[in-house]
Design an enzyme around this catalytic site. Structure first.
Site, short mmCIF file in Angstrom:
data_model
loop_
_atom_site.label_atom_id
_atom_site.label_comp_id
_atom_site.label_asym_id
_atom_site.label_seq_id
_atom_site.Cartn_x
_atom_site.Cartn_y
_atom_site.Cartn_z
N CYS A 10 0.83 -1.20 0.00
CA CYS A 10 0.00 0.00 0.00
C CYS A 10 0.87 1.25 0.00
O CYS A 10 1.35 1.68 1.05
CB CYS A 10 -0.94 -0.02 1.21
SG CYS A 10 -2.08 1.39 1.23
N CYS A 48 -0.53 4.20 1.97
CA CYS A 48 -0.41 4.02 3.43
C CYS A 48 1.03 4.21 3.89
O CYS A 48 1.28 4.85 4.90
CB CYS A 48 -0.83 2.61 3.85
SG CYS A 48 -2.35 2.04 3.10
N ASP A 49 1.98 3.62 3.18
CA ASP A 49 3.34 3.51 3.71
C ASP A 49 4.39 4.34 2.97
O ASP A 49 5.54 4.41 3.41
CB ASP A 49 3.77 2.03 3.70
CG ASP A 49 2.91 1.20 4.66
OD1 ASP A 49 2.38 1.79 5.62
OD2 ASP A 49 2.78 -0.01 4.45
C1 LIG Z 1 0.37 -3.43 4.79
C2 LIG Z 1 -0.85 -2.56 4.80
C3 LIG Z 1 -0.78 -1.33 5.42
C4 LIG Z 1 -1.90 -0.50 5.44
N1 LIG Z 1 -1.79 0.70 6.06
C5 LIG Z 1 -2.87 1.53 6.08
C6 LIG Z 1 -2.78 2.81 6.71
O1 LIG Z 1 -1.74 3.20 7.23
N2 LIG Z 1 -3.90 3.58 6.69
C7 LIG Z 1 -5.08 3.19 6.09
O2 LIG Z 1 -6.05 3.93 6.11
N3 LIG Z 1 -5.16 1.98 5.49
C8 LIG Z 1 -4.09 1.16 5.46
N4 LIG Z 1 -4.18 -0.05 4.83
C9 LIG Z 1 -5.44 -0.40 4.16
C10 LIG Z 1 -6.45 -0.88 5.23
O3 LIG Z 1 -5.85 -1.89 6.00
C11 LIG Z 1 -7.71 -1.39 4.57
O4 LIG Z 1 -8.25 -0.42 3.69
C12 LIG Z 1 -8.77 -1.72 5.63
O5 LIG Z 1 -8.24 -2.63 6.57
C13 LIG Z 1 -10.03 -2.31 5.00
O6 LIG Z 1 -10.90 -2.62 6.03
P1 LIG Z 1 -12.06 -3.70 5.87
O7 LIG Z 1 -12.74 -3.74 7.17
O8 LIG Z 1 -12.83 -3.43 4.66
O9 LIG Z 1 -11.31 -5.08 5.58
P2 LIG Z 1 -10.09 -5.85 6.23
O10 LIG Z 1 -9.28 -5.00 7.14
O11 LIG Z 1 -9.41 -6.52 5.10
O12 LIG Z 1 -10.81 -6.95 7.13
C14 LIG Z 1 -11.50 -8.00 6.54
C15 LIG Z 1 -12.01 -8.90 7.64
O13 LIG Z 1 -12.87 -9.87 7.08
C16 LIG Z 1 -12.59 -11.13 7.66
N5 LIG Z 1 -13.09 -12.16 6.73
C17 LIG Z 1 -12.66 -12.49 5.49
N6 LIG Z 1 -13.38 -13.49 4.99
C18 LIG Z 1 -14.32 -13.81 5.93
C19 LIG Z 1 -15.36 -14.76 6.03
N7 LIG Z 1 -15.61 -15.62 5.03
N8 LIG Z 1 -16.12 -14.80 7.17
C20 LIG Z 1 -15.90 -13.93 8.19
N9 LIG Z 1 -14.92 -13.00 8.15
C21 LIG Z 1 -14.14 -12.96 7.05
C22 LIG Z 1 -11.10 -11.11 7.89
O14 LIG Z 1 -10.73 -12.07 8.87
C23 LIG Z 1 -10.92 -9.67 8.38
O15 LIG Z 1 -11.18 -9.60 9.76
C24 LIG Z 1 -3.09 -0.91 4.82
C25 LIG Z 1 -3.17 -2.17 4.20
C26 LIG Z 1 -2.06 -3.00 4.19
C27 LIG Z 1 -2.16 -4.35 3.55
#
Ligand SMILES: Cc1cc2nc3c(=O)[nH]c(=O)nc-3n(C[C@H](O)[C@H](O)[C@H](O)COP(=O)(O)OP(=O)(O)OC[C@H]3O[C@@H](n4cnc5c(N)ncnc54)[C@H](O)[C@@H]3O)c2cc1C
Length: 323
Positions: free
Chosen positions: A141, A144-145
């Site tokens: 990302c 992000c980083d």
């Molecule tokens: C290395 C890295 C660094 C990042 N740094 C930043 C940052 O500094 N600032 C920022 O704003 N964003 C950052 N991001 C982006 C950010 O992490 C994502 O945009 C955000 O986490 C998305 O949130 P979400 O809740 O949609 O999904 P996710 O955080 O991806 O969570 C998905 C969830 O769904 C669950 N899940 C998946 N399949 C199933 C299923 N079948 N049944 C039940 N649960 C399930 C998983 O276990 C997880 O808990 C970063 C991403 C990465 C990879």
């Protein structure tokens, strides 16, 4: 209802910023939400050390701590957080219908509303050196980083629109950006190609792949290989960005929910509604453009409000119409 089957008002799948924010709002609206965490409790942010762009943390915060705090906030209002993964779904087509979700291939639960917040996983190359240095200079990302590599030499892998956009973003912050494109051309749109080609501190290497990411604890360099000639070259870098795409975690919803060609759930217009009444989607699973914690949290809030309004409407349609 069968005695053995639990039935919830609101079932939330996923425990990232979207899922927990949906839970905070749903719990405060007395929807008694149950969250199933999936295989990555806390979501993608648990794989990163420093989050500096989430509002409310002036000093920044490490990802795992932030996600524990979000969970605690959701639990404070009565959210029931459970370890478990949805493995199959059977969504009703009827307004007010009951949805069935199988957890861990073994248990079926029922819900009046379902909020899908299962996120999208960044794709990695799979090289052992890349995996070892994730969080030590290897990131998926740039937005992000990228800031952590201000004024430094970095590299990015990928040839699509996202890679091109991230390369131009990095070029503004970093000293130099080496862009590795596997093929002899970029997949990105012509406009994006022109953009990166006209940025003086981006060096595009076609037919080039990573042989090894160099460094013990942190990234110190890259050994590249030309896949046509076999010629290898080492460069010094401190950050490596992998921009070869994301995979939304939507396999179990295929055939039931409308998705785009890459598997992102469609929530048309300004809402989190899917094509099934009472089923909502929030976070990265329905957003391939922004993919940030704060936008995921924002749509998590929207999903809980949409679920609350939906329940009010199916319970007393006249009252909602009058209001
Ligand atoms: C290395 C890295 C660094 C990042 N740094 C930043 C940052 O500094 N600032 C920022 O704003 N964003 C950052 N991001 C982006 C950010 O992490 C994502 O945009 C955000 O986490 C998305 O949130 P979400 O809740 O949609 O999904 P996710 O955080 O991806 O969570 C998905 C969830 O769904 C669950 N899940 C998946 N399949 C199933 C299923 N079948 N049944 C039940 N649960 C399930 C998983 O276990 C997880 O808990 C970063 C991403 C990465 C990879």
């Amino acid at each position: 209802m069968s005695e053995n089957i639990e039935r919830f008002k609101t079932l939330i799948l996923g425990s990232g910023p979207a899922g927990y924010t949906a839970a905070i709002y749903a719990a405060r609206a007395d929807l008694k939400p149950v969250v199933y965490t999936g295989m990555e409790p806390g979501g993608q942010l648990t794989t990163t050390t420093e989050v500096e762009n989430f509002p409310g943390y002036p000093e920044g915060i490490d990802g795992p701590t932030m996600m524990v705090q979000l969970q605690q906030q959701a639990e404070r209002f009565g959210t029931d957080v459970r370890i478990g993964m949805a493995t199959a779904v059977e969504f009703s087509d009827e307004p007010g219908g009951i949805h069935k979700v199988t957890i861990d291939d073994s248990k079926v639960v029922e819900a009046e509303t379902v909020i899908i917040s299962t996120g999208a996983s960044a794709k990695y190359l799979g090289l052992p050196s890349e995996q070892r240095l994730r969080g030590g200079g290897v990131s998926a990302c740039a937005v992000c980083d990228g800031f952590f590599y201000k004024g430094q030499d970095v590299a990015i892998v990928g040839g699509g629109d996202t890679a091109a956009e991230e390369a131009s973003y990095l070029a503004k912050i970093c000293k130099s950006v080496t862009m590795l494109v596997r093929k002899d051309h970029m997949r990105a749109s012509k406009a994006m190609q022109n953009r990166v080609m006209n940025i003086s501190n981006i060096d595009i290497r076609f037919n080039t792949e990573i042989d090894e990411v160099l460094g013990d604890q942190v990234v110190e360099g890259l050994r590249m290989v030309n896949n046509q000639t076999g010629e290898k070259e080492e460069i010094a870098i401190t950050g490596l960005f992998i921009a070869i795409g994301h995979k939304p975690n939507t396999d179990i919803f295929k055939g039931q929910l409308d998705m785009d060609e890459t598997g992102y759930i469609l929530t048309p217009g300004k809402s989190t509604k899917t094509n099934k009444p009472g089923v909502f989607a929030s976070g990265d699973v329905q957003d391939k453009d922004y993919r940030q914690a704060v936008t995921a949290a924002g749509t998590g809030c929207m999903a809980a409000l949409d679920a609350e309004r939906y329940l009010a409407e199916v319970e007393s349609p006249e009252e909602v119409e009058e209001a």
